[in-house]
Design a protein around this motif. Structure first.
Motif, PDB file in Angstrom:
ATOM      1  N   ARG A  30      27.614  -8.271  44.126  1.00 10.78           N
ATOM      2  CA  ARG A  30      27.944  -6.838  44.100  1.00 10.78           C
ATOM      3  C   ARG A  30      27.537  -6.237  42.748  1.00 10.78           C
ATOM      4  N   PRO A  31      27.027  -5.001  42.746  1.00  8.92           N
ATOM      5  CA  PRO A  31      26.670  -4.369  41.473  1.00  8.92           C
ATOM      6  C   PRO A  31      27.893  -4.235  40.566  1.00  8.92           C
ATOM      7  N   PHE A  32      27.661  -4.345  39.272  1.00  8.75           N
ATOM      8  CA  PHE A  32      28.672  -4.217  38.224  1.00  8.75           C
ATOM      9  C   PHE A  32      29.737  -5.309  38.270  1.00  8.75           C
ATOM     10  N   SER A  33      29.499  -6.376  39.038  1.00  7.14           N
ATOM     11  CA  SER A  33      30.483  -7.463  39.143  1.00  7.14           C
ATOM     12  C   SER A  33      30.081  -8.704  38.347  1.00  7.14           C
ATOM     13  N   GLY A  34      28.846  -8.810  37.944  1.00  8.52           N
ATOM     14  CA  GLY A  34      28.353 -10.022  37.291  1.00  8.52           C
ATOM     15  C   GLY A  34      28.763 -10.145  35.833  1.00  8.52           C
ATOM     16  N   LYS A  35      28.960 -11.378  35.397  1.00  5.36           N
ATOM     17  CA  LYS A  35      29.451 -11.619  34.034  1.00  5.36           C
ATOM     18  C   LYS A  35      28.450 -11.231  32.949  1.00  5.36           C
ATOM     19  N   TYR A  36      27.174 -11.102  33.265  1.00  6.88           N
ATOM     20  CA  TYR A  36      26.184 -10.767  32.240  1.00  6.88           C
ATOM     21  C   TYR A  36      25.684  -9.329  32.308  1.00  6.88           C
TER      22      TYR A  36
END
Length: 131
Positions: A30-36
């Motif tokens: 999902r967009p804006f969910s990734g740790k980086y």
């Protein structure tokens, strides 16, 4: 570069469920969910499947798209590009050249000096900070 090949069962045993879905089955986090997505840590991003160096943090920029974005890979041989006509659009998929992990897509709307935006799923990456 020596190609790393494993069966889907071997990949499933070594990756967590989200890593497996994205890297091996070409899903998308999902967009804006990734740790980086928003990290500013200086270092080198490696493939979570095979540890191949893919991107230098110096090429990372905030594109606002919700996924980590880079204007160039660490080297031309780090990834392969494949025409992707899924989801009713024409895109260019990028995969790790060593293990064929799906990483994301590259688009021609990035900043100078390349004009490219490598839109990459965080779950596909491990960041090795520089000392």
């Amino acid at each position: 570069m020596e190609k790393l090949e494993k069966t889907l069962e071997e990949w499933k045993a070594m990756l967590d469920p989200q890593q497996y879905e994205v890297c091996r089955l070409s899903a998308t986090e999902r967009p804006f969910s990734g740790k980086y997505n928003a990290t500013k840590t200086d270092g080198v991003y490696h493939c979570v499947c095979c540890n191949e160096a893919l991107f230098d943090s110096k090429a990372k920029f905030d594109s606002g798209c919700g996924w980590p974005s880079f204007y160039e890979p660490i080297g031309k041989s780090a990834m392969t590009e494949i025409r992707d006509v899924s989801h009713g659009m024409i895109r260019t998929e990028v995969k790790c050249a060593r293990c064929d992990a799906h990483l994301g897509h590259v688009f021609p709307d990035g900043p100078p000096p390349t004009g490219l935006r490598y839109c990459i799923n965080s779950v596909c990456l491990n960041l090795e900070p520089r000392e």
